[in-house]
Design an enzyme around this catalytic site. Sequence first.
Site, PDB file in Angstrom:
ATOM      1  N   ASN A   1      16.511  71.988  17.324  1.00 12.50           N
ATOM      2  CA  ASN A   1      16.258  73.226  17.897  1.00 12.50           C
ATOM      3  C   ASN A   1      16.152  74.311  16.591  1.00 12.50           C
ATOM      4  O   ASN A   1      16.818  73.953  15.453  1.00 12.50           O
ATOM      5  CB  ASN A   1      17.151  73.810  18.710  1.00 12.50           C
ATOM      6  CG  ASN A   1      17.079  75.163  19.305  1.00 12.50           C
ATOM      7  OD1 ASN A   1      15.958  75.531  19.680  1.00 12.50           O
ATOM      8  ND2 ASN A   1      18.003  75.788  19.376  1.00 12.50           N
TER       9      ASN A   1
ATOM     10  N   HIS B   1      16.573  78.521  15.821  1.00  9.02           N
ATOM     11  CA  HIS B   1      17.249  79.775  16.506  1.00  9.02           C
ATOM     12  C   HIS B   1      17.129  80.746  15.193  1.00  9.02           C
ATOM     13  O   HIS B   1      17.276  80.634  14.104  1.00  9.02           O
ATOM     14  CB  HIS B   1      18.590  79.505  16.705  1.00  9.02           C
ATOM     15  CG  HIS B   1      19.246  80.444  17.228  1.00  9.02           C
ATOM     16  ND1 HIS B   1      19.137  80.960  18.563  1.00  9.02           N
ATOM     17  CD2 HIS B   1      20.253  81.550  16.686  1.00  9.02           C
ATOM     18  CE1 HIS B   1      19.940  81.764  18.924  1.00  9.02           C
ATOM     19  NE2 HIS B   1      20.593  82.302  17.895  1.00  9.02           N
TER      20      HIS B   1
ATOM     21  N   ASN C   1       5.792  78.748  16.872  1.00 11.56           N
ATOM     22  CA  ASN C   1       6.345  77.647  16.190  1.00 11.56           C
ATOM     23  C   ASN C   1       5.676  76.457  16.440  1.00 11.56           C
ATOM     24  O   ASN C   1       5.532  75.283  15.542  1.00 11.56           O
ATOM     25  CB  ASN C   1       7.894  77.660  16.427  1.00 11.56           C
ATOM     26  CG  ASN C   1       8.597  78.628  15.732  1.00 11.56           C
ATOM     27  OD1 ASN C   1       8.688  78.492  14.562  1.00 11.56           O
ATOM     28  ND2 ASN C   1       8.933  79.685  16.434  1.00 11.56           N
TER      29      ASN C   1
ATOM     30  N   GLY D   1       4.812  80.015  21.802  1.00  8.81           N
ATOM     31  CA  GLY D   1       4.376  78.685  21.313  1.00  8.81           C
ATOM     32  C   GLY D   1       3.994  78.840  19.606  1.00  8.81           C
ATOM     33  O   GLY D   1       3.269  77.981  19.535  1.00  8.81           O
TER      34      GLY D   1
ATOM     35  N   LYS E   1      19.530  70.691  38.366  1.00  4.36           N
ATOM     36  CA  LYS E   1      19.055  70.662  36.941  1.00  4.36           C
ATOM     37  C   LYS E   1      18.681  69.367  36.692  1.00  4.36           C
ATOM     38  O   LYS E   1      17.865  69.018  35.842  1.00  4.36           O
ATOM     39  CB  LYS E   1      19.952  71.250  35.956  1.00  4.36           C
ATOM     40  CG  LYS E   1      19.727  71.074  34.586  1.00  4.36           C
ATOM     41  CD  LYS E   1      20.461  72.123  33.868  1.00  4.36           C
ATOM     42  CE  LYS E   1      20.136  72.092  32.364  1.00  4.36           C
ATOM     43  NZ  LYS E   1      20.434  73.262  31.601  1.00  4.36           N
TER      44      LYS E   1
ATOM     45  N   MET F   1      14.033  78.078  26.131  1.00  3.40           N
ATOM     46  CA  MET F   1      14.878  78.915  26.481  1.00  3.40           C
ATOM     47  C   MET F   1      15.979  78.644  27.653  1.00  3.40           C
ATOM     48  O   MET F   1      16.319  79.223  28.397  1.00  3.40           O
ATOM     49  CB  MET F   1      14.353  80.150  26.976  1.00  3.40           C
ATOM     50  CG  MET F   1      13.645  81.013  25.908  1.00  3.40           C
ATOM     51  SD  MET F   1      14.643  81.400  24.192  1.00  3.40           S
ATOM     52  CE  MET F   1      13.471  81.962  23.187  1.00  3.40           C
ATOM     53  N   ARG F   2      16.200  77.034  27.452  1.00  5.85           N
ATOM     54  CA  ARG F   2      17.047  76.534  28.523  1.00  5.85           C
ATOM     55  C   ARG F   2      18.200  75.666  27.719  1.00  5.85           C
ATOM     56  O   ARG F   2      17.738  74.976  26.652  1.00  5.85           O
ATOM     57  CB  ARG F   2      16.288  75.712  29.428  1.00  5.85           C
ATOM     58  CG  ARG F   2      16.338  75.999  30.724  1.00  5.85           C
ATOM     59  CD  ARG F   2      15.274  75.462  31.416  1.00  5.85           C
ATOM     60  NE  ARG F   2      14.492  76.604  32.096  1.00  5.85           N
ATOM     61  CZ  ARG F   2      14.836  77.342  33.094  1.00  5.85           C
ATOM     62  NH1 ARG F   2      15.920  76.980  33.527  1.00  5.85           N
ATOM     63  NH2 ARG F   2      14.063  78.390  33.466  1.00  5.85           N
ATOM     64  N   LEU F   3      19.182  75.520  28.389  1.00  7.29           N
ATOM     65  CA  LEU F   3      20.447  74.706  27.845  1.00  7.29           C
ATOM     66  C   LEU F   3      19.796  73.250  28.091  1.00  7.29           C
ATOM     67  O   LEU F   3      19.480  72.922  29.267  1.00  7.29           O
ATOM     68  CB  LEU F   3      21.658  74.964  28.302  1.00  7.29           C
ATOM     69  CG  LEU F   3      22.875  74.711  27.690  1.00  7.29           C
ATOM     70  CD1 LEU F   3      22.804  75.583  26.064  1.00  7.29           C
ATOM     71  CD2 LEU F   3      24.104  75.204  28.294  1.00  7.29           C
ATOM     72  N   ILE F   4      20.159  72.487  27.184  1.00  4.09           N
ATOM     73  CA  ILE F   4      19.567  70.784  27.519  1.00  4.09           C
ATOM     74  C   ILE F   4      20.852  70.330  28.361  1.00  4.09           C
ATOM     75  O   ILE F   4      21.853  70.413  27.772  1.00  4.09           O
ATOM     76  CB  ILE F   4      19.176  70.131  26.180  1.00  4.09           C
ATOM     77  CG1 ILE F   4      17.975  70.772  25.629  1.00  4.09           C
ATOM     78  CG2 ILE F   4      19.092  68.773  26.395  1.00  4.09           C
ATOM     79  CD1 ILE F   4      16.672  70.431  26.281  1.00  4.09           C
TER      80      ILE F   4
HETATM   81  C1  GAR Z   1      11.526  81.791  18.003  1.00  6.23           C
HETATM   82  O1  GAR Z   1      11.589  83.128  17.457  1.00  6.23           O
HETATM   83  C2  GAR Z   1      12.795  81.037  18.105  1.00  6.23           C
HETATM   84  O2  GAR Z   1      13.433  80.722  17.031  1.00  6.23           O
HETATM   85  C3  GAR Z   1      13.384  81.621  19.285  1.00  6.23           C
HETATM   86  O3  GAR Z   1      12.327  81.768  20.086  1.00  6.23           O
HETATM   87  C4  GAR Z   1      11.050  82.227  19.560  1.00  6.23           C
HETATM   88  C5  GAR Z   1      10.057  81.420  20.010  1.00  6.23           C
HETATM   89  O4  GAR Z   1       8.757  81.900  19.590  1.00  6.23           O
HETATM   90  N1  GAR Z   1      14.456  80.461  19.899  1.00  6.23           N
HETATM   91  C6  GAR Z   1      15.538  81.042  20.511  1.00  6.23           C
HETATM   92  O5  GAR Z   1      15.788  82.027  20.592  1.00  6.23           O
HETATM   93  C7  GAR Z   1      16.188  79.965  21.020  1.00  6.23           C
HETATM   94  N2  GAR Z   1      17.774  80.485  21.471  1.00  6.23           N
HETATM   95  P1  GAR Z   1       7.576  81.135  19.706  1.00  6.23           P
HETATM   96  O6  GAR Z   1       7.282  80.812  21.020  1.00  6.23           O
HETATM   97  O7  GAR Z   1       6.484  81.807  19.045  1.00  6.23           O
HETATM   98  O8  GAR Z   1       7.609  79.778  18.942  1.00  6.23           O
END
Ligand code: GAR
Length: 187
Positions: free
Chosen positions: A107, A109, A14, A12, A65, A90-93
């Site tokens: 999102n 990435h 981000n 978390g 789902k 980490m899940r497809l909506i």
């Molecule tokens: C981030 O790097 C984000 O870009 C990635 O997960 C991490 C979460 O970090 N997302 C994906 O890979 C989505 N496909 P965080 O929990 O510290 O924000």
Amino acid sequence: MTNLALFASGSGSNYEAIQRYVTEGKIAANIRLVVTDRVDAFVIQRAKKYDIPVLALSPKAFETKEAYEQAILAELKKYDIDWLILAGYMRLIGPVLLGAYADHIVNIHPSLLPSFPGKDAIGQALAHGVKVTGVTVHYVDEGMDTGRIIQQRAVEVVEGDREQTEAAIHAMEHILYPEVLQNLFNS
Ligand code: GAR
């Protein structure tokens, strides 16, 4: 003001970067709810610090789902949520949330999409030996990281060093995502 729900599955960081901007009044929106699919995710501790309600539901507790997403949707309605902000979710909506929030889901990435969609984008970049990777913020559609791109930034790969590459990507994410949300909501 626009009401946001932040979706996260793990640390978390981000979420917290965005939360700081919101708390400091730099993004014209409220974070009303944090949603996680992992009842032990560290994002829950982070949300508590800011007194943000958390909905932690394990998809395994639901038969389908669709039922899982209906349970989330009911809660999103209670909080009058306008936009879903995915930050390490980490899940497809699925169709339930996509139908309810068409064009209102974004999102982040950790790659320059369309390169390296899906899981472990940083590992994929390192395995391919690319010299430059990056970060993408995009709208969410039914595909895996396929929605229309809003903004991207490049990050140089630190060759053979996953830890440093990851740190550089995270640092970029924590700047880029709040900036994109400012552009979306501060008008
Ligand atoms: C981030 O790097 C984000 O870009 C990635 O997960 C991490 C979460 O970090 N997302 C994906 O890979 C989505 N496909 P965080 O929990 O510290 O924000």
